[in-house]
Scaffold this active site. Structure first.
Site, PDB file in Angstrom:
ATOM      1  N   THR A  98      34.851  72.120  57.732  1.00 17.50           N
ATOM      2  CA  THR A  98      33.858  71.116  57.362  1.00 17.50           C
ATOM      3  C   THR A  98      34.319  69.713  57.741  1.00 17.50           C
ATOM      4  OG1 THR A  98      33.021  72.503  55.608  1.00 17.50           O
ATOM      5  CG2 THR A  98      32.589  70.174  55.366  1.00 17.50           C
ATOM      6  N   THR A 130      38.030  74.836  54.369  1.00 18.57           N
ATOM      7  CA  THR A 130      38.577  75.049  53.022  1.00 18.57           C
ATOM      8  C   THR A 130      38.451  76.498  52.534  1.00 18.57           C
ATOM      9  OG1 THR A 130      36.482  74.442  51.996  1.00 18.57           O
ATOM     10  CG2 THR A 130      38.093  72.673  52.317  1.00 18.57           C
TER      11      THR A 130
HETATM   12  N1  ASP Z   1      32.883  77.066  55.620  1.00 20.42           N
HETATM   13  C1  ASP Z   1      33.766  75.947  55.778  1.00 20.42           C
HETATM   14  C2  ASP Z   1      35.084  76.439  56.361  1.00 20.42           C
HETATM   15  O1  ASP Z   1      35.862  76.992  55.654  1.00 20.42           O
HETATM   16  C3  ASP Z   1      33.980  75.279  54.474  1.00 20.42           C
HETATM   17  C4  ASP Z   1      34.875  74.083  54.518  1.00 20.42           C
HETATM   18  O2  ASP Z   1      35.576  73.761  55.445  1.00 20.42           O
HETATM   19  O3  ASP Z   1      34.859  73.383  53.478  1.00 20.42           O
HETATM   20  O4  ASP Z   1      35.311  76.263  57.532  1.00 20.42           O
END
Ligand code: ASP
Length: 330
Positions: free
Chosen positions: A18, A97
């Site tokens: 993200t 994340t």
């Molecule tokens: N879906 C995303 C990922 O893990 C969520 C994020 O980065 O917060 O790449």
């Protein structure tokens, strides 16, 4: 902001997530992860070039749900190369994340490194109002510059807080303060670029582990069986036939229905780890649920971390007693 007499040299290895996501300007809810490159992210961060000389590497640009062993191996190669490179002082990895804790844990167990390695990401995409990525990356770079982060194991920086790669877990699905270390709190905190690292991991990590010198190509197949009311024992039996090991994400302190207990008692081939779907607490040997000690208790490890530790353990031994010892060491 602090004044740096000699600027440190930090490598940022970007993998997507993200923090590299974009969508409708201002919105946080709908976006695509991994669309902006690392240079664009860095260019959006005021003052980051006063912290360190930055080298940027775009390893991939993916949602972290698509990150796995092939990327972990490349990250391991890069980190170990830069650990030996006298012109580099620390490494920052940007990462989605969703699976950040898994990559951090794998690296914490397998890197033959001493220099700071700090993972970070964000909960809001780069195009949202009050995106959290720029500050997280700014602070991750400042943390990687800190001598306190040297030999501290793989760290993660999120929302002004310093976490250990061993213990952090994503605990919120959308808020910016998305990580916790359960009962352990955190290792420290940050205020702008100022590092307040208060604790150090006691458990062995990075160059101290038996995995640090292991050449890792493919990992043994280990699945996670999630226990719930009326869960299907046949599914566990099938998994035990197909996998080298199964982590049981049990209820409470690693518990399960009697039909699952019967399947476990018949097993003599597949290595089984008993963990819990409950975030806090720990799983120990259980005289009631596992009287013949056919499973290895996961202690504090979440099912997803127990899976990685079991995969690595299976590379060095198939002996349940030894695997149990490995779980207690790391
Ligand atoms: N879906 C995303 C990922 O893990 C969520 C994020 O980065 O917060 O790449």
């Amino acid at each position: 902001m602090g004044v740096y007499i000699t600027m440190k040299n930090i490598v940022i290895i970007a993998t997507g997530g993200t923090i590299a996501g974009s969508g409708k300007i201002g919105e946080s809810a709908s976006y695509q992860a991994g669309t902006i490159n690392v240079k664009q992210i860095v260019d959006s961060i005021p003052q980051i070039d006063t912290l360190a000389n930055l080298t940027m590497i775009q390893l991939c640009n993916l949602d972290s749900n698509d990150i796995g062993i092939s990327h972990w191996k490349k990250l391991r190669e890069y980190c170990e190369r830069y650990d030996k490179d006298d012109s580099i002082d620390g490494i920052v990895i940007t990462h989605g994340t969703d699976t950040l804790e898994e990559t951090a844990f794998f690296l914490n167990l397998t890197l033959n490194c001493h220099k700071p390695v700090v993972l970070t990401g964000s909960m809001r995409p780069a195009t949202s109002t009050s995106a959290d990525g720029p500050m997280n990356l700014y602070q991750a770079v400042a943390l990687a510059c800190s001598t306190d982060a040297y030999d501290a194991g793989v760290l993660a920086l999120f929302s002004d807080t310093i976490y250990s790669g061993r213990d952090l877990q994503k605990t919120n699905s959308y808020k910016t303060d998305a990580f916790k270390m359960g009962e352990f709190g955190s290792l420290g905190y940050m205020r702008d670029d100022q590092v307040y690292l208060l604790s150090e991991p006691h458990k062995k990590h990075t160059h101290q582990t038996i995995f640090a010198n292991l050449s890792i190509d493919i990992l043994p197949k280990v699945g996670i069986y999630y226990v719930h009311s009326d869960c299907d024992p046949q599914l566990l039996e099938d998994m035990m036939k197909r996998y080298d090991g199964v982590v049981i994400a049990g209820t409470g302190s690693g518990n399960y229905p009697s039909a699952i207990k019967d399947v476990i008692e018949k097993n003599d081939d597949c290595i089984l780890v008993r963990s819990s779907r409950v975030i806090e607490g720990a799983v120990f040997d259980s005289k009631y649920f596992d009287p013949e000690l056919k499973t290895i208790p996961a202690l504090k490890f979440s099912p997803q971390k127990a899976r990685i530790l079991l995969q690595l353990s299976l590379l060095v031994t198939k002996e349940p007693k030894k695997i149990k010892e490995i779980f207690s060491i790391y």
